[in-house]
Design a protein around this motif. Structure first.
Motif, PDB file in Angstrom:
ATOM      1  N   CYS A 283      -0.103 -12.144  -8.504  1.00 11.99           N
ATOM      2  CA  CYS A 283       0.180 -11.307  -9.678  1.00 11.99           C
ATOM      3  C   CYS A 283       0.471 -12.171 -10.902  1.00 11.99           C
ATOM      4  CB  CYS A 283       1.345 -10.363  -9.399  1.00 11.99           C
ATOM      5  SG  CYS A 283       0.891  -9.017  -8.289  1.00 11.99           S
ATOM      6  N   GLY A 284       1.192 -13.265 -10.697  1.00  4.55           N
ATOM      7  CA  GLY A 284       1.462 -14.180 -11.811  1.00  4.55           C
ATOM      8  C   GLY A 284       0.189 -14.761 -12.395  1.00  4.55           C
TER       9      GLY A 284
ATOM     10  N   GLY B 168      11.901 -10.365 -14.093  1.00  2.00           N
ATOM     11  CA  GLY B 168      12.010  -9.559 -12.884  1.00  2.00           C
ATOM     12  C   GLY B 168      11.897 -10.395 -11.621  1.00  2.00           C
ATOM     13  N   VAL B 169      10.991 -11.372 -11.615  1.00  2.00           N
ATOM     14  CA  VAL B 169      10.861 -12.257 -10.469  1.00  2.00           C
ATOM     15  C   VAL B 169      12.156 -13.037 -10.260  1.00  2.00           C
ATOM     16  CG1 VAL B 169       9.680 -14.333  -9.604  1.00  2.00           C
ATOM     17  CG2 VAL B 169       8.345 -12.467 -10.595  1.00  2.00           C
ATOM     18  N   TRP B 170      12.746 -13.501 -11.339  1.00  2.00           N
ATOM     19  CA  TRP B 170      13.996 -14.244 -11.258  1.00  2.00           C
ATOM     20  C   TRP B 170      15.110 -13.355 -10.713  1.00  2.00           C
ATOM     21  CZ3 TRP B 170      18.717 -13.949 -13.925  1.00  2.00           C
ATOM     22  CH2 TRP B 170      19.560 -15.034 -13.713  1.00  2.00           C
TER      23      TRP B 170
ATOM     24  N   GLY C  72       5.329  -6.508  -3.961  1.00  2.00           N
ATOM     25  CA  GLY C  72       6.070  -7.739  -4.238  1.00  2.00           C
ATOM     26  C   GLY C  72       7.417  -7.842  -3.561  1.00  2.00           C
ATOM     27  N   GLY C  73       7.876  -6.770  -2.954  1.00  2.00           N
ATOM     28  CA  GLY C  73       9.136  -6.816  -2.236  1.00  2.00           C
ATOM     29  C   GLY C  73      10.370  -6.840  -3.121  1.00  2.00           C
ATOM     30  N   ALA C  74      10.240  -6.449  -4.388  1.00  2.00           N
ATOM     31  CA  ALA C  74      11.375  -6.502  -5.309  1.00  2.00           C
ATOM     32  C   ALA C  74      12.156  -5.197  -5.344  1.00  2.00           C
ATOM     33  CB  ALA C  74      10.896  -6.859  -6.713  1.00  2.00           C
ATOM     34  N   GLY C  75      11.645  -4.154  -4.697  1.00  2.00           N
ATOM     35  CA  GLY C  75      12.356  -2.878  -4.660  1.00  2.00           C
ATOM     36  C   GLY C  75      12.456  -2.242  -6.035  1.00  2.00           C
TER      37      GLY C  75
ATOM     38  N   GLN D 293       5.179 -11.408   0.394  1.00  5.92           N
ATOM     39  CA  GLN D 293       5.711 -11.113  -0.937  1.00  5.92           C
ATOM     40  C   GLN D 293       5.514 -12.298  -1.890  1.00  5.92           C
ATOM     41  OE1 GLN D 293       7.592 -10.418   1.836  1.00  5.92           O
ATOM     42  NE2 GLN D 293       7.551  -8.178   1.779  1.00  5.92           N
ATOM     43  N   THR D 294       5.641 -13.497  -1.359  1.00  7.66           N
ATOM     44  CA  THR D 294       5.434 -14.692  -2.187  1.00  7.66           C
ATOM     45  C   THR D 294       3.972 -14.797  -2.605  1.00  7.66           C
ATOM     46  OG1 THR D 294       7.222 -15.810  -0.999  1.00  7.66           O
ATOM     47  CG2 THR D 294       5.726 -17.194  -2.284  1.00  7.66           C
TER      48      THR D 294
END
Length: 166
Positions: free
Chosen positions: A11-12, A159-161, A44-47, A4-5
């Motif tokens: 992506c960034g 969103g990442v934060w 990304g694993g952010a759901g 995910q990292t």
């Protein structure tokens, strides 16, 4: 480093290239941002956060692309500038990119536009006036698309934060 990292970092980087691509036409722009947001939402694993970021970011991307096309097209139509002149500018802009480092794209685009408009209007003064109007219209469209691309990128950062905190 977990997958995910890696996806988040890639992506960034792609989003940064996409934001730059709204100003530098040779690079992929808004479409790359949208695809990167989608990739982050999937892998990304952010759901749920990832999908909300994708939805909001995609709205910004689509609004930027539409606004750029509409604003530029309307201004070009107001000044009766044919698409053939813009295409001539793009062709010489790409050639200029390889011939003149750093500023070749802009110089080539302006020269191609001016040459095509001079051929069409047969007077230098009218060609300069219509070319200047086309350059301003193109610049306005790029600025609007860049601003909305920055909002999409900011949405992703937020969103990442949020995903990292939760």
């Amino acid at each position: 480093m977990n997958p995910q990292t890696v996806v988040t970092v890639l992506c960034g980087l792609a989003i940064l290239v996409g934001v730059a691509g709204t100003i530098i036409p040779v690079l992929p722009g808004s479409i790359l941002i949208g695809l990167s947001l989608l990739a982050w939402a999937i892998w990304g694993g952010a759901g749920t956060t990832g999908w909300v970021v994708f939805g909001v970011g995609l709205l910004f991307v689509l609004a930027g692309m539409a606004a750029s096309a509409v604003l530029t097209g309307r201004k070009l139509k107001q000044h009766n500038i044919p698409s053939r002149s813009v295409m001539a500018g793009l062709v010489l802009g790409v050639a200029g990119l390889f011939l003149i480092p750093v500023v070749g794209l802009v110089v080539g685009f302006a020269a191609g536009l001016l040459a095509s408009e001079f051929h069409r209007t047969r007077t230098f003064r009218a060609a300069v006036a219509s070319s200047w109007a086309a350059l301003k219209a193109t610049g306005l469209g790029m600025i609007v698309e860049f601003g909305l691309a920055c909002l999409a990128a900011s949405t992703w950062v937020l969103g990442v934060w949020v995903a990292a905190v939760s």
